[in-house]
Design a protein around this motif. Structure first.
Motif, PDB file in Angstrom:
ATOM      1  N   PHE A  27       0.866  -1.173   0.000  1.00 55.11           N
ATOM      2  CA  PHE A  27       0.000   0.000   0.000  1.00 55.11           C
ATOM      3  C   PHE A  27       0.907   1.229   0.000  1.00 55.11           C
ATOM      4  O   PHE A  27       1.568   1.502   0.987  1.00 55.11           O
ATOM      5  CB  PHE A  27      -0.874   0.049   1.255  1.00 55.11           C
ATOM      6  N   SER A  28       0.938   1.942  -1.112  1.00 59.21           N
ATOM      7  CA  SER A  28       1.772   3.158  -1.192  1.00 59.21           C
ATOM      8  C   SER A  28       1.073   4.184  -2.081  1.00 59.21           C
ATOM      9  O   SER A  28       1.573   4.551  -3.129  1.00 59.21           O
ATOM     10  CB  SER A  28       3.157   2.836  -1.734  1.00 59.21           C
ATOM     11  N   GLY A  29      -0.080   4.596  -1.660  1.00 59.32           N
ATOM     12  CA  GLY A  29      -0.878   5.491  -2.493  1.00 59.32           C
ATOM     13  C   GLY A  29      -1.730   4.727  -3.476  1.00 59.32           C
ATOM     14  O   GLY A  29      -2.742   5.226  -3.951  1.00 59.32           O
ATOM     15  N   LYS A  30      -1.303   3.544  -3.798  1.00 63.77           N
ATOM     16  CA  LYS A  30      -2.089   2.617  -4.607  1.00 63.77           C
ATOM     17  C   LYS A  30      -1.783   1.204  -4.136  1.00 63.77           C
ATOM     18  O   LYS A  30      -0.779   0.966  -3.456  1.00 63.77           O
ATOM     19  CB  LYS A  30      -1.804   2.776  -6.095  1.00 63.77           C
ATOM     20  N   LEU A  31      -2.628   0.289  -4.479  1.00 60.98           N
ATOM     21  CA  LEU A  31      -2.477  -1.105  -4.062  1.00 60.98           C
ATOM     22  C   LEU A  31      -1.737  -1.882  -5.143  1.00 60.98           C
ATOM     23  O   LEU A  31      -2.127  -1.857  -6.312  1.00 60.98           O
ATOM     24  CB  LEU A  31      -3.855  -1.724  -3.829  1.00 60.98           C
ATOM     25  N   VAL A  32      -0.663  -2.548  -4.750  1.00 63.91           N
ATOM     26  CA  VAL A  32       0.114  -3.381  -5.673  1.00 63.91           C
ATOM     27  C   VAL A  32       0.252  -4.754  -5.046  1.00 63.91           C
ATOM     28  O   VAL A  32       0.609  -4.867  -3.875  1.00 63.91           O
ATOM     29  CB  VAL A  32       1.512  -2.770  -5.942  1.00 63.91           C
ATOM     30  N   GLU A  33      -0.048  -5.803  -5.817  1.00 63.52           N
ATOM     31  CA  GLU A  33       0.056  -7.175  -5.319  1.00 63.52           C
ATOM     32  C   GLU A  33       0.979  -7.993  -6.206  1.00 63.52           C
ATOM     33  O   GLU A  33       1.124  -7.710  -7.391  1.00 63.52           O
ATOM     34  CB  GLU A  33      -1.324  -7.841  -5.307  1.00 63.52           C
ATOM     35  N   GLY A  34       1.566  -9.026  -5.605  1.00 69.19           N
ATOM     36  CA  GLY A  34       2.406  -9.945  -6.356  1.00 69.19           C
ATOM     37  C   GLY A  34       2.566 -11.251  -5.610  1.00 69.19           C
ATOM     38  O   GLY A  34       2.176 -11.379  -4.451  1.00 69.19           O
ATOM     39  N   GLU A  35       3.144 -12.219  -6.293  1.00 69.06           N
ATOM     40  CA  GLU A  35       3.404 -13.532  -5.707  1.00 69.06           C
ATOM     41  C   GLU A  35       4.699 -13.481  -4.894  1.00 69.06           C
ATOM     42  O   GLU A  35       5.705 -12.931  -5.350  1.00 69.06           O
ATOM     43  CB  GLU A  35       3.541 -14.594  -6.797  1.00 69.06           C
ATOM     44  N   LEU A  36       4.663 -14.051  -3.708  1.00 70.55           N
ATOM     45  CA  LEU A  36       5.834 -14.074  -2.843  1.00 70.55           C
ATOM     46  C   LEU A  36       7.014 -14.752  -3.525  1.00 70.55           C
ATOM     47  O   LEU A  36       8.138 -14.264  -3.451  1.00 70.55           O
ATOM     48  CB  LEU A  36       5.509 -14.765  -1.514  1.00 70.55           C
ATOM     49  N   GLU A  37       6.786 -15.850  -4.196  1.00 72.48           N
ATOM     50  CA  GLU A  37       7.877 -16.572  -4.863  1.00 72.48           C
ATOM     51  C   GLU A  37       8.575 -15.687  -5.892  1.00 72.48           C
ATOM     52  O   GLU A  37       9.792 -15.731  -6.029  1.00 72.48           O
ATOM     53  CB  GLU A  37       7.359 -17.854  -5.519  1.00 72.48           C
ATOM     54  N   GLU A  38       7.802 -14.876  -6.639  1.00 70.20           N
ATOM     55  CA  GLU A  38       8.392 -13.991  -7.631  1.00 70.20           C
ATOM     56  C   GLU A  38       9.223 -12.899  -6.963  1.00 70.20           C
ATOM     57  O   GLU A  38      10.305 -12.547  -7.446  1.00 70.20           O
ATOM     58  CB  GLU A  38       7.300 -13.371  -8.499  1.00 70.20           C
ATOM     59  N   VAL A  39       8.731 -12.360  -5.849  1.00 63.90           N
ATOM     60  CA  VAL A  39       9.460 -11.321  -5.127  1.00 63.90           C
ATOM     61  C   VAL A  39      10.752 -11.897  -4.537  1.00 63.90           C
ATOM     62  O   VAL A  39      11.815 -11.278  -4.639  1.00 63.90           O
ATOM     63  CB  VAL A  39       8.581 -10.689  -4.023  1.00 63.90           C
ATOM     64  N   LEU A  40      10.683 -13.084  -3.960  1.00 63.01           N
ATOM     65  CA  LEU A  40      11.885 -13.715  -3.397  1.00 63.01           C
ATOM     66  C   LEU A  40      12.890 -14.046  -4.493  1.00 63.01           C
ATOM     67  O   LEU A  40      14.097 -13.869  -4.312  1.00 63.01           O
ATOM     68  CB  LEU A  40      11.514 -14.975  -2.615  1.00 63.01           C
ATOM     69  N   SER A  41      12.396 -14.512  -5.616  1.00 67.80           N
ATOM     70  CA  SER A  41      13.274 -14.819  -6.741  1.00 67.80           C
ATOM     71  C   SER A  41      13.973 -13.556  -7.232  1.00 67.80           C
ATOM     72  O   SER A  41      15.183 -13.564  -7.507  1.00 67.80           O
ATOM     73  CB  SER A  41      12.463 -15.451  -7.878  1.00 67.80           C
ATOM     74  N   TYR A  42      13.238 -12.457  -7.324  1.00 64.31           N
ATOM     75  CA  TYR A  42      13.842 -11.189  -7.727  1.00 64.31           C
ATOM     76  C   TYR A  42      14.894 -10.746  -6.706  1.00 64.31           C
ATOM     77  O   TYR A  42      15.977 -10.288  -7.075  1.00 64.31           O
ATOM     78  CB  TYR A  42      12.785 -10.098  -7.884  1.00 64.31           C
ATOM     79  N   ALA A  43      14.591 -10.890  -5.424  1.00 63.37           N
ATOM     80  CA  ALA A  43      15.531 -10.484  -4.375  1.00 63.37           C
ATOM     81  C   ALA A  43      16.820 -11.307  -4.439  1.00 63.37           C
ATOM     82  O   ALA A  43      17.905 -10.783  -4.160  1.00 63.37           O
ATOM     83  CB  ALA A  43      14.888 -10.623  -2.998  1.00 63.37           C
ATOM     84  N   GLU A  44      16.712 -12.561  -4.826  1.00 61.72           N
ATOM     85  CA  GLU A  44      17.887 -13.435  -4.891  1.00 61.72           C
ATOM     86  C   GLU A  44      18.721 -13.214  -6.139  1.00 61.72           C
ATOM     87  O   GLU A  44      19.940 -13.251  -6.093  1.00 61.72           O
ATOM     88  CB  GLU A  44      17.445 -14.893  -4.813  1.00 61.72           C
ATOM     89  N   SER A  45      18.058 -12.990  -7.278  1.00 67.00           N
ATOM     90  CA  SER A  45      18.781 -12.932  -8.547  1.00 67.00           C
ATOM     91  C   SER A  45      18.844 -11.541  -9.172  1.00 67.00           C
ATOM     92  O   SER A  45      19.663 -11.303 -10.057  1.00 67.00           O
ATOM     93  CB  SER A  45      18.129 -13.887  -9.556  1.00 67.00           C
ATOM     94  N   GLY A  46      17.957 -10.640  -8.735  1.00 64.86           N
ATOM     95  CA  GLY A  46      17.913  -9.317  -9.351  1.00 64.86           C
ATOM     96  C   GLY A  46      17.255  -9.315 -10.708  1.00 64.86           C
ATOM     97  O   GLY A  46      17.261  -8.316 -11.414  1.00 64.86           O
ATOM     98  N   GLN A  47      16.669 -10.446 -11.079  1.00 66.73           N
ATOM     99  CA  GLN A  47      16.014 -10.561 -12.378  1.00 66.73           C
ATOM    100  C   GLN A  47      14.569 -10.967 -12.184  1.00 66.73           C
ATOM    101  O   GLN A  47      14.230 -11.651 -11.232  1.00 66.73           O
ATOM    102  CB  GLN A  47      16.722 -11.598 -13.244  1.00 66.73           C
ATOM    103  N   GLY A  48      13.732 -10.532 -13.087  1.00 59.53           N
ATOM    104  CA  GLY A  48      12.329 -10.885 -13.031  1.00 59.53           C
ATOM    105  C   GLY A  48      11.471  -9.687 -13.381  1.00 59.53           C
ATOM    106  O   GLY A  48      11.942  -8.549 -13.418  1.00 59.53           O
ATOM    107  N   VAL A  49      10.223  -9.967 -13.650  1.00 60.54           N
ATOM    108  CA  VAL A  49       9.294  -8.912 -14.027  1.00 60.54           C
ATOM    109  C   VAL A  49       8.286  -8.756 -12.895  1.00 60.54           C
ATOM    110  O   VAL A  49       7.352  -9.546 -12.772  1.00 60.54           O
ATOM    111  CB  VAL A  49       8.579  -9.257 -15.353  1.00 60.54           C
ATOM    112  N   ILE A  50       8.546  -7.766 -12.037  1.00 59.35           N
ATOM    113  CA  ILE A  50       7.622  -7.437 -10.955  1.00 59.35           C
ATOM    114  C   ILE A  50       7.485  -5.914 -10.924  1.00 59.35           C
ATOM    115  O   ILE A  50       8.377  -5.198 -11.394  1.00 59.35           O
ATOM    116  CB  ILE A  50       8.077  -7.989  -9.583  1.00 59.35           C
TER     117      ILE A  50
END
Length: 84
Positions: A27-50
């Motif tokens: 919640f940051s002025g608008k609502l944004v949702e995503g899959e935890l696995e995708e966020v964790l994958s991005y955090a680990e590799s720096g790659q992904g579309v989120i």
């Protein structure tokens, strides 16, 4: 068999992040949702579309989830797992 469900809330001056049930909600002025696995994958590799809002907090989410897993002894990427 018991299933451990993790719920994490992170508060920032300009946003609120909730991790629950395999989903991440920002919640940051608008609502944004995503899959935890995708966020964790991005955090680990720096790659992904989120969304950018999730990219900004991905490393914090990974740190918080890792700390929670260590406290309850979960290894690997499972957020919910059977406990015998």
């Amino acid at each position: 068999m018991e299933v451990i469900k993790m719920k994490v809330r992170l508060a920032y001056p300009d946003k609120l992040v909730i991790v629950e049930g395999g989903r991440v909600v920002v919640f940051s002025g608008k609502l944004v949702e995503g899959e935890l696995e995708e966020v964790l994958s991005y955090a680990e590799s720096g790659q992904g579309v989120i969304p950018d809002e999730l990219r900004e907090v991905a490393s914090d989410i990974k740190r918080a989830v890792d700390i929670m897993r260590m406290q309850i002894g979960i290894r690997g990427r499972e957020v919910e797992m059977p406990v015998y």
